[in-house]
Design a protein around this motif. Structure first.
Motif, PDB file in Angstrom:
ATOM      1  N   ARG A 111       0.851  -1.187   0.000  1.00  0.00           N
ATOM      2  CA  ARG A 111       0.000   0.000   0.000  1.00  0.00           C
ATOM      3  C   ARG A 111       0.887   1.237   0.000  1.00  0.00           C
ATOM      4  N   VAL A 112       0.452   2.272  -0.670  1.00  0.00           N
ATOM      5  CA  VAL A 112       1.247   3.503  -0.764  1.00  0.00           C
ATOM      6  C   VAL A 112       0.473   4.653  -0.131  1.00  0.00           C
ATOM      7  N   PRO A 113       0.951   5.166   1.004  1.00  0.00           N
ATOM      8  CA  PRO A 113       0.332   6.361   1.576  1.00  0.00           C
ATOM      9  C   PRO A 113       0.916   7.618   0.956  1.00  0.00           C
ATOM     10  N   ARG A 114       0.108   8.641   0.848  1.00  0.00           N
ATOM     11  CA  ARG A 114       0.600   9.967   0.457  1.00  0.00           C
ATOM     12  C   ARG A 114       0.831  10.771   1.729  1.00  0.00           C
ATOM     13  N   CYS A 139      -3.771   1.269  -3.202  1.00  0.00           N
ATOM     14  CA  CYS A 139      -3.466  -0.148  -3.050  1.00  0.00           C
ATOM     15  C   CYS A 139      -3.942  -0.896  -4.292  1.00  0.00           C
ATOM     16  N   LEU A 140      -3.737  -2.193  -4.312  1.00  0.00           N
ATOM     17  CA  LEU A 140      -4.189  -3.003  -5.436  1.00  0.00           C
ATOM     18  C   LEU A 140      -5.662  -3.369  -5.262  1.00  0.00           C
ATOM     19  N   PRO A 141      -6.367  -3.686  -6.333  1.00  0.00           N
ATOM     20  CA  PRO A 141      -7.812  -3.931  -6.245  1.00  0.00           C
ATOM     21  C   PRO A 141      -8.214  -5.045  -5.286  1.00  0.00           C
ATOM     22  N   GLY A 142      -7.400  -6.082  -5.146  1.00  0.00           N
ATOM     23  CA  GLY A 142      -7.775  -7.189  -4.276  1.00  0.00           C
ATOM     24  C   GLY A 142      -7.468  -6.980  -2.813  1.00  0.00           C
ATOM     25  N   ASP A 143      -6.881  -5.846  -2.462  1.00  0.00           N
ATOM     26  CA  ASP A 143      -6.506  -5.562  -1.082  1.00  0.00           C
ATOM     27  C   ASP A 143      -7.761  -5.201  -0.281  1.00  0.00           C
ATOM     28  N   PRO A 144      -7.950  -5.791   0.931  1.00  0.00           N
ATOM     29  CA  PRO A 144      -9.106  -5.415   1.752  1.00  0.00           C
ATOM     30  C   PRO A 144      -9.173  -3.918   2.040  1.00  0.00           C
ATOM     31  N   ALA A 145      -8.006  -3.239   2.049  1.00  0.00           N
ATOM     32  CA  ALA A 145      -7.991  -1.802   2.319  1.00  0.00           C
ATOM     33  C   ALA A 145      -8.701  -1.016   1.217  1.00  0.00           C
ATOM     34  N   ALA A 146      -8.862  -1.611   0.035  1.00  0.00           N
ATOM     35  CA  ALA A 146      -9.517  -0.913  -1.073  1.00  0.00           C
ATOM     36  C   ALA A 146     -10.970  -0.580  -0.752  1.00  0.00           C
ATOM     37  N   ALA A 147     -11.562  -1.291   0.212  1.00  0.00           N
ATOM     38  CA  ALA A 147     -12.957  -1.049   0.574  1.00  0.00           C
ATOM     39  C   ALA A 147     -13.121   0.117   1.539  1.00  0.00           C
ATOM     40  N   LEU A 148     -12.030   0.618   2.089  1.00  0.00           N
ATOM     41  CA  LEU A 148     -12.127   1.717   3.049  1.00  0.00           C
ATOM     42  C   LEU A 148     -12.399   3.035   2.330  1.00  0.00           C
ATOM     43  N   LEU A 152      -7.715   4.557  -2.891  1.00  0.00           N
ATOM     44  CA  LEU A 152      -7.678   4.478  -4.347  1.00  0.00           C
ATOM     45  C   LEU A 152      -7.000   3.172  -4.748  1.00  0.00           C
ATOM     46  N   THR A 153      -7.225   2.735  -5.962  1.00  0.00           N
ATOM     47  CA  THR A 153      -6.605   1.503  -6.417  1.00  0.00           C
ATOM     48  C   THR A 153      -5.743   1.753  -7.643  1.00  0.00           C
ATOM     49  N   ALA A 154      -4.653   0.992  -7.718  1.00  0.00           N
ATOM     50  CA  ALA A 154      -3.786   0.974  -8.891  1.00  0.00           C
ATOM     51  C   ALA A 154      -3.993  -0.356  -9.588  1.00  0.00           C
ATOM     52  N   PRO A 155      -3.980  -0.401 -10.916  1.00  0.00           N
ATOM     53  CA  PRO A 155      -4.346  -1.631 -11.624  1.00  0.00           C
ATOM     54  C   PRO A 155      -3.356  -2.782 -11.477  1.00  0.00           C
ATOM     55  N   HIS A 156      -2.093  -2.470 -11.192  1.00  0.00           N
ATOM     56  CA  HIS A 156      -1.086  -3.531 -11.088  1.00  0.00           C
ATOM     57  C   HIS A 156       0.098  -3.003 -10.284  1.00  0.00           C
ATOM     58  N   GLU A 157       1.055  -3.897 -10.022  1.00  0.00           N
ATOM     59  CA  GLU A 157       2.150  -3.549  -9.117  1.00  0.00           C
ATOM     60  C   GLU A 157       3.057  -2.458  -9.674  1.00  0.00           C
ATOM     61  N   GLU A 158       3.279  -2.433 -10.983  1.00  0.00           N
ATOM     62  CA  GLU A 158       4.125  -1.372 -11.532  1.00  0.00           C
ATOM     63  C   GLU A 158       3.457  -0.017 -11.381  1.00  0.00           C
ATOM     64  N   ALA A 159       2.135   0.032 -11.531  1.00  0.00           N
ATOM     65  CA  ALA A 159       1.417   1.287 -11.295  1.00  0.00           C
ATOM     66  C   ALA A 159       1.528   1.707  -9.832  1.00  0.00           C
ATOM     67  N   LEU A 160       1.545   0.728  -8.937  1.00  0.00           N
ATOM     68  CA  LEU A 160       1.705   1.043  -7.520  1.00  0.00           C
ATOM     69  C   LEU A 160       3.110   1.570  -7.240  1.00  0.00           C
ATOM     70  N   ARG A 161       4.111   0.985  -7.883  1.00  0.00           N
ATOM     71  CA  ARG A 161       5.475   1.501  -7.740  1.00  0.00           C
ATOM     72  C   ARG A 161       5.576   2.926  -8.282  1.00  0.00           C
ATOM     73  N   ALA A 218      13.063  -5.655  -4.237  1.00  0.00           N
ATOM     74  CA  ALA A 218      11.982  -4.662  -4.221  1.00  0.00           C
ATOM     75  C   ALA A 218      12.507  -3.281  -4.589  1.00  0.00           C
ATOM     76  N   ALA A 219      13.656  -2.892  -4.018  1.00  0.00           N
ATOM     77  CA  ALA A 219      14.228  -1.580  -4.324  1.00  0.00           C
ATOM     78  C   ALA A 219      14.648  -1.489  -5.782  1.00  0.00           C
ATOM     79  N   THR A 220      15.152  -2.597  -6.329  1.00  0.00           N
ATOM     80  CA  THR A 220      15.559  -2.619  -7.736  1.00  0.00           C
ATOM     81  C   THR A 220      14.346  -2.526  -8.654  1.00  0.00           C
ATOM     82  N   ALA A 221      13.239  -3.169  -8.279  1.00  0.00           N
ATOM     83  CA  ALA A 221      12.013  -3.063  -9.073  1.00  0.00           C
ATOM     84  C   ALA A 221      11.449  -1.649  -9.018  1.00  0.00           C
ATOM     85  N   LEU A 222      11.598  -1.004  -7.875  1.00  0.00           N
ATOM     86  CA  LEU A 222      11.104   0.365  -7.721  1.00  0.00           C
ATOM     87  C   LEU A 222      11.910   1.336  -8.577  1.00  0.00           C
TER      88      LEU A 222
END
Length: 284
Positions: A111-114, A139-148, A152-161, A218-222
């Motif tokens: 999850r990414v906080p602003r 967060c990602l669409p399947g995350d329970p936090a998405a219901a709060l 907001l949701t990002a479509p995939h992990e690269e969008a989240l990065r 993870a840092a290299t993917a980011l």
């Protein structure tokens, strides 16, 4: 992304801000070097605290910020730093701490906080950071936090990065503009420091959890390479110890100028520290 700490879930949280407050506290417990507390709603701001927003537009706040860092360096090392050194060290501490508040949540939970500059305050006496959680989370669409509400949701992990990179850049850009005249270095060097602190925060968190290889990945993917405004990638490489084991290392793009305070103790990732010295420190 694999959740690194299973207890970091939505739990009984009914709002994004409440969820983030709990997660920030748990992140602080995991990261000994992250000196942060979570502000209670309505808590008064004391005279000795300055916000990230004040640092970007209030010259008196910036002056107090730099003087406080000068005093801490003198107390800790019995050394009076140059003004640009104090400014570099203060920026390094801020970028590492605030960056880890965002990247650490991403690494642990996906999850990414602003965090906005007005959400962060620094106690000038102790150097402790304080964060006020807000309802701003992706967060990602399947995350329970998405219901709060507010999530907001990002479509995939690269969008989240990408969201994490933007969140860190948006927070740091006004501070870099404000502190640049005191550090006397150009934008590439300043963003290089932010790059280093973003990468090193994730790397540190992985080591604290016994998950260093995962954190390096993870840092290299980011930051697989330069992604504006970050002028370079994570750029990890490996050193081979005498027992044949491989140890990750990288060389910083920007300099926090610690070597001017303790010349014989340059950072392990400093360009001044050769590979032989890095291995000597790793092997103890």
């Amino acid at each position: 992304m694999t959740v690194a700490v299973e207890t970091l879930s939505t739990g009984a949280a009914t709002s994004v801000s409440r969820l983030l407050a709990d997660t920030y506290r748990q992140l602080g417990e995991v990261c000994e070097a992250l000196t942060v507390r979570v502000a209670d709603p309505g808590q008064a701001v004391t005279r000795m605290r300055v916000s990230g927003a004040e640092l970007t537009k209030d010259q008196e706040a910036m002056e107090a910020f730099l003087l406080a860092e000068t005093a801490r360096i003198h107390d800790r090392y019995d050394h009076t730093p140059r003004r640009d050194v104090a400014a570099s060290r203060a920026l390094h501490d801020y970028a590492w701490s605030v960056g880890l508040l965002m990247s650490g949540i991403w690494y642990l939970t996906g999850r990414v906080p602003r965090i906005h500059p007005e959400d962060v305050r620094l106690d000038l006496t102790t150097g402790v950071f304080e964060v006020s959680p807000r309802a701003d989370l992706t967060c990602l669409p399947g995350d329970p936090a998405a219901a709060l509400p507010g999530a907001l949701t990002a479509p995939h992990e690269e969008a989240l990065r990408a969201e994490l990179r933007v969140a860190v850049a948006d927070h740091m850009e006004p501070l870099l503009s404000a502190i640049a005249p005191h550090i006397r270095r150009g934008p590439r060097a300043l963003w290089g420091m932010v790059t280093d602190d973003l990468v090193s925060g994730i790397w540190y968190l992985g080591r604290m959890l016994g998950q260093e290889p995962d954190a390096v990945r993870a840092a290299t993917a980011l930051l697989p390479s330069a992604v504006a405004p970050f002028p370079g990638g994570a750029d990890f490489r490996h050193l081979t110890a005498s027992d044949g084991r491989q140890h990750p290392t990288r060389t910083r793009m920007g300099c926090c100028l610690y070597y001017t305070i303790r010349p014989a103790e340059a950072c392990a990732t400093c360009p001044r520290t050769c590979d032989a010295e890095r291995l000597r420190r790793i092997e103890g």
